[in-house]
Design a protein around this motif. Structure first.
Motif, PDB file in Angstrom:
ATOM      1  N   ALA A  36       0.832  -0.964   0.137  1.00 42.93           N
ATOM      2  CA  ALA A  36      -0.052  -0.512  -0.114  1.00 42.93           C
ATOM      3  C   ALA A  36       0.996   1.494  -0.238  1.00 42.93           C
ATOM      4  O   ALA A  36       0.089   1.860  -0.782  1.00 42.93           O
ATOM      5  CB  ALA A  36      -0.928   0.218   1.317  1.00 42.93           C
ATOM      6  N   TRP A  85      -7.430  -3.168  -4.941  1.00 39.51           N
ATOM      7  CA  TRP A  85      -8.730  -2.043  -4.069  1.00 39.51           C
ATOM      8  C   TRP A  85     -10.247  -2.254  -3.447  1.00 39.51           C
ATOM      9  O   TRP A  85     -10.133  -3.050  -2.544  1.00 39.51           O
ATOM     10  CB  TRP A  85      -8.505  -1.056  -4.218  1.00 39.51           C
ATOM     11  CG  TRP A  85      -6.664  -0.233  -3.939  1.00 39.51           C
ATOM     12  CD1 TRP A  85      -6.087  -0.019  -4.978  1.00 39.51           C
ATOM     13  CD2 TRP A  85      -6.443   0.186  -2.976  1.00 39.51           C
ATOM     14  NE1 TRP A  85      -4.574   0.633  -4.695  1.00 39.51           N
ATOM     15  CE2 TRP A  85      -5.221   0.469  -3.143  1.00 39.51           C
ATOM     16  CE3 TRP A  85      -6.913  -0.022  -1.386  1.00 39.51           C
ATOM     17  CZ2 TRP A  85      -4.273   0.865  -1.966  1.00 39.51           C
ATOM     18  CZ3 TRP A  85      -5.963   0.387  -0.387  1.00 39.51           C
ATOM     19  CH2 TRP A  85      -4.747   0.728  -0.440  1.00 39.51           C
TER      20      TRP A  85
ATOM     21  N   LYS B  12       1.776  -4.140  16.689  1.00 42.37           N
ATOM     22  CA  LYS B  12       0.188  -4.362  16.122  1.00 42.37           C
ATOM     23  C   LYS B  12      -0.133  -5.555  14.936  1.00 42.37           C
ATOM     24  O   LYS B  12      -1.152  -5.812  15.246  1.00 42.37           O
ATOM     25  CB  LYS B  12       0.455  -3.343  15.184  1.00 42.37           C
ATOM     26  CG  LYS B  12       0.684  -1.804  15.977  1.00 42.37           C
ATOM     27  CD  LYS B  12      -0.048  -0.659  15.918  1.00 42.37           C
ATOM     28  CE  LYS B  12       0.050   0.686  16.284  1.00 42.37           C
ATOM     29  NZ  LYS B  12       0.086   2.439  15.528  1.00 42.37           N
ATOM     30  N   GLU B  13       0.781  -5.873  14.243  1.00 39.12           N
ATOM     31  CA  GLU B  13       0.612  -6.967  13.742  1.00 39.12           C
ATOM     32  C   GLU B  13       0.487  -8.411  14.027  1.00 39.12           C
ATOM     33  O   GLU B  13      -0.710  -8.620  13.270  1.00 39.12           O
ATOM     34  CB  GLU B  13       1.477  -6.893  12.504  1.00 39.12           C
ATOM     35  CG  GLU B  13       2.331  -6.151  11.185  1.00 39.12           C
ATOM     36  CD  GLU B  13       2.920  -5.040  11.335  1.00 39.12           C
ATOM     37  OE1 GLU B  13       3.030  -4.822  12.360  1.00 39.12           O
ATOM     38  OE2 GLU B  13       2.768  -4.091  10.551  1.00 39.12           O
ATOM     39  N   PHE B  95      -8.641  -2.715  13.261  1.00 38.11           N
ATOM     40  CA  PHE B  95      -8.948  -2.763  10.956  1.00 38.11           C
ATOM     41  C   PHE B  95      -8.791  -1.940  11.058  1.00 38.11           C
ATOM     42  O   PHE B  95      -8.819  -1.601   9.514  1.00 38.11           O
ATOM     43  CB  PHE B  95     -10.478  -3.734  11.641  1.00 38.11           C
ATOM     44  CG  PHE B  95      -9.889  -5.336  11.258  1.00 38.11           C
ATOM     45  CD1 PHE B  95      -9.248  -5.280   9.164  1.00 38.11           C
ATOM     46  CD2 PHE B  95      -9.487  -6.461  11.364  1.00 38.11           C
ATOM     47  CE1 PHE B  95      -8.366  -6.378   8.526  1.00 38.11           C
ATOM     48  CE2 PHE B  95      -9.385  -7.226  11.269  1.00 38.11           C
ATOM     49  CZ  PHE B  95      -8.728  -7.680   9.753  1.00 38.11           C
ATOM     50  N   ASN B  96      -9.821  -0.803  11.420  1.00 37.57           N
ATOM     51  CA  ASN B  96      -9.980   0.866  10.670  1.00 37.57           C
ATOM     52  C   ASN B  96      -8.965   1.660  10.782  1.00 37.57           C
ATOM     53  O   ASN B  96      -8.460   2.159   9.547  1.00 37.57           O
ATOM     54  CB  ASN B  96     -11.363   1.528  11.453  1.00 37.57           C
ATOM     55  CG  ASN B  96     -12.782   1.308  11.199  1.00 37.57           C
ATOM     56  OD1 ASN B  96     -13.050   0.996  10.338  1.00 37.57           O
ATOM     57  ND2 ASN B  96     -13.529   1.470  12.714  1.00 37.57           N
ATOM     58  N   LEU B  98      -6.294   0.236   9.998  1.00 38.76           N
ATOM     59  CA  LEU B  98      -5.355  -0.609   9.384  1.00 38.76           C
ATOM     60  C   LEU B  98      -5.529  -0.529   7.663  1.00 38.76           C
ATOM     61  O   LEU B  98      -5.358  -0.120   7.155  1.00 38.76           O
ATOM     62  CB  LEU B  98      -5.394  -2.080   9.384  1.00 38.76           C
ATOM     63  CG  LEU B  98      -4.839  -2.945   8.002  1.00 38.76           C
ATOM     64  CD1 LEU B  98      -3.331  -2.418   7.837  1.00 38.76           C
ATOM     65  CD2 LEU B  98      -4.646  -4.026   8.373  1.00 38.76           C
ATOM     66  N   PHE B  99      -7.086  -0.460   8.352  1.00 43.02           N
ATOM     67  CA  PHE B  99      -7.441   0.249   6.462  1.00 43.02           C
ATOM     68  C   PHE B  99      -7.501   1.289   6.396  1.00 43.02           C
ATOM     69  O   PHE B  99      -7.478   1.946   4.837  1.00 43.02           O
ATOM     70  CB  PHE B  99      -9.018  -0.101   6.587  1.00 43.02           C
ATOM     71  CG  PHE B  99      -9.415  -1.722   6.301  1.00 43.02           C
ATOM     72  CD1 PHE B  99      -9.276  -2.073   4.235  1.00 43.02           C
ATOM     73  CD2 PHE B  99     -10.241  -2.275   6.668  1.00 43.02           C
ATOM     74  CE1 PHE B  99     -10.055  -3.607   4.045  1.00 43.02           C
ATOM     75  CE2 PHE B  99     -10.145  -3.795   7.140  1.00 43.02           C
ATOM     76  CZ  PHE B  99     -10.628  -4.283   5.464  1.00 43.02           C
ATOM     77  N   LYS B 101      -4.805   3.496   7.552  1.00 44.88           N
ATOM     78  CA  LYS B 101      -3.327   3.224   6.103  1.00 44.88           C
ATOM     79  C   LYS B 101      -3.158   2.675   5.069  1.00 44.88           C
ATOM     80  O   LYS B 101      -2.202   3.310   4.398  1.00 44.88           O
ATOM     81  CB  LYS B 101      -2.534   2.620   7.456  1.00 44.88           C
ATOM     82  CG  LYS B 101      -1.229   3.727   8.269  1.00 44.88           C
ATOM     83  CD  LYS B 101      -0.451   2.125   9.381  1.00 44.88           C
ATOM     84  CE  LYS B 101      -0.917   3.023  10.608  1.00 44.88           C
ATOM     85  NZ  LYS B 101      -0.245   2.387  11.937  1.00 44.88           N
ATOM     86  N   LEU B 102      -3.836   1.712   4.829  1.00 42.46           N
ATOM     87  CA  LEU B 102      -3.901   1.110   3.100  1.00 42.46           C
ATOM     88  C   LEU B 102      -4.367   1.890   2.762  1.00 42.46           C
ATOM     89  O   LEU B 102      -3.716   2.442   1.486  1.00 42.46           O
ATOM     90  CB  LEU B 102      -4.467   0.061   3.278  1.00 42.46           C
ATOM     91  CG  LEU B 102      -3.653  -1.416   4.528  1.00 42.46           C
ATOM     92  CD1 LEU B 102      -4.737  -2.390   3.922  1.00 42.46           C
ATOM     93  CD2 LEU B 102      -2.719  -1.601   3.726  1.00 42.46           C
ATOM     94  N   GLN B 103      -5.226   2.938   2.528  1.00 34.52           N
ATOM     95  CA  GLN B 103      -6.245   3.371   2.452  1.00 34.52           C
ATOM     96  C   GLN B 103      -4.982   5.070   1.685  1.00 34.52           C
ATOM     97  O   GLN B 103      -5.558   5.698   0.633  1.00 34.52           O
ATOM     98  CB  GLN B 103      -7.660   3.739   2.725  1.00 34.52           C
ATOM     99  CG  GLN B 103      -8.920   2.926   2.176  1.00 34.52           C
ATOM    100  CD  GLN B 103      -9.635   2.595   1.046  1.00 34.52           C
ATOM    101  OE1 GLN B 103      -9.012   3.572   0.198  1.00 34.52           O
ATOM    102  NE2 GLN B 103     -10.410   2.365   1.366  1.00 34.52           N
ATOM    103  N   GLY B 105      -1.977   5.147   0.903  1.00 36.00           N
ATOM    104  CA  GLY B 105      -1.677   4.568  -0.396  1.00 36.00           C
ATOM    105  C   GLY B 105      -2.311   4.556  -1.686  1.00 36.00           C
ATOM    106  O   GLY B 105      -1.453   4.567  -2.209  1.00 36.00           O
ATOM    107  N   LYS B 106      -3.719   4.121  -1.089  1.00 32.92           N
ATOM    108  CA  LYS B 106      -3.893   4.807  -3.090  1.00 32.92           C
ATOM    109  C   LYS B 106      -4.010   5.371  -3.709  1.00 32.92           C
ATOM    110  O   LYS B 106      -4.072   5.415  -5.051  1.00 32.92           O
ATOM    111  CB  LYS B 106      -5.688   3.939  -2.417  1.00 32.92           C
ATOM    112  CG  LYS B 106      -6.109   3.491  -3.260  1.00 32.92           C
ATOM    113  CD  LYS B 106      -8.225   3.358  -2.904  1.00 32.92           C
ATOM    114  CE  LYS B 106      -9.079   3.596  -4.272  1.00 32.92           C
ATOM    115  NZ  LYS B 106     -10.581   3.373  -3.946  1.00 32.92           N
ATOM    116  N   LYS B 108      -1.622   7.474  -4.556  1.00 32.20           N
ATOM    117  CA  LYS B 108      -0.714   8.129  -5.260  1.00 32.20           C
ATOM    118  C   LYS B 108       0.124   5.803  -5.567  1.00 32.20           C
ATOM    119  O   LYS B 108       0.639   5.720  -6.638  1.00 32.20           O
ATOM    120  CB  LYS B 108       0.246   8.258  -3.877  1.00 32.20           C
ATOM    121  CG  LYS B 108       1.194   7.254  -3.051  1.00 32.20           C
ATOM    122  CD  LYS B 108       2.101   6.751  -2.293  1.00 32.20           C
ATOM    123  CE  LYS B 108       2.052   6.757  -1.062  1.00 32.20           C
ATOM    124  NZ  LYS B 108       3.638   6.643  -0.074  1.00 32.20           N
ATOM    125  N   SER B 109      -1.271   4.779  -5.612  1.00 25.36           N
ATOM    126  CA  SER B 109      -1.162   3.709  -6.171  1.00 25.36           C
ATOM    127  C   SER B 109      -1.336   3.745  -7.896  1.00 25.36           C
ATOM    128  O   SER B 109      -1.736   4.564  -8.726  1.00 25.36           O
ATOM    129  CB  SER B 109      -1.678   2.958  -6.024  1.00 25.36           C
ATOM    130  OG  SER B 109      -2.007   1.247  -6.279  1.00 25.36           O
TER     131      SER B 109
END
Lengths: 111, 111
Positions: A36, A85, B12-13, B95-96, B98-99, B101-103, B105-106, B108-109
């Motif tokens: 990500a 995604w 965390k992981e 979970f929120n 993590l999501f 954090k992942l988002q 990156g979206k 610049k993906s």
DNA sequence: AATATTTATCGTAAAAATACGATAAATGAA
DNA sequence: TTCATTTATCGTATTTTTACGATAAATATT
């Protein structure tokens, strides 16, 4: 006999459980985070970041791929992975739905 | 040798992965749903609802208990289970996070 | 053409998960 | 007290997961 009686459960439970299972290892969560963060599809870096042997990392990547959480295209000697995604968001939605459903019961809960 | 190198990953992981692992089976998701729906702590009903042998259901309950997602008190021949809302909400928050954090990156993906 | 690099797959081994029958433990009912 | 009910645990078998070394396959590099 570990006959997996998964077919006995509802589709929703099965689907969500398979997502959860795919995220049920810290290495796979770490991989998702790395993917990500990068702006471009990631090749070898993952192996350098994850403290596991190359073969093991490849196996975890395969698991994520089978859960459709990531995509991978082979590009010569280097392969290219990136986050799917669409699936991530689907998972997120499904989880939210479950939590909402659970929360409904909280009001009338005794403990 | 399946030496589980979990200690190599961040707390965390590890934490989130153990939650996800606990939810990584449809029977356990089904159990959570049943527990959430009832207004009182649930005893034997679970075994009747889940299409698995009593011993197996008990094992799944144990797994949920070890993940702290449910609480159980022994009450004579009947035992009493209910959802541990604190842990459920903690899981939801993690979970929120993590999501989110992942988002990040979206944007610049590339794919 | 020969060599190096990268990554998937194979083979293997050990551990964990899944499932169930049988049994024990605890209590309620007769 | 005896019997029934409920549930955890034990023992066991099978499958899956986890992990790694070795190797193969594909492509750069020299």
């Amino acid at each position: 006999m570990a006959i997996h009686k998964l077919e006995e459960f509802g589709k929703k439970e099965q689907h969500l459980a398979s997502f959860a299972k795919a995220m049920g290892h810290p290495a796979r969560i770490a991989i998702l985070k790395v993917l990500a963060q990068r702006s471009e599809c990631v090749c070898g870096e993952i192996v350098n970041v994850i403290p596991l042997a190359q073969a093991t990392v490849s196996q975890h990547l395969k698991a994520l791929k089978e859960a459709d959480l990531i995509q991978g295209t082979i590009d010569g000697p280097k392969s290219c992975y990136c986050i799917n995604w669409k699936t991530i968001e689907k998972f997120y939605t499904e989880f939210n739905t479950l939590f909402s459903k659970l929360q409904e019961g909280k009001l009338k809960s005794c403990c």
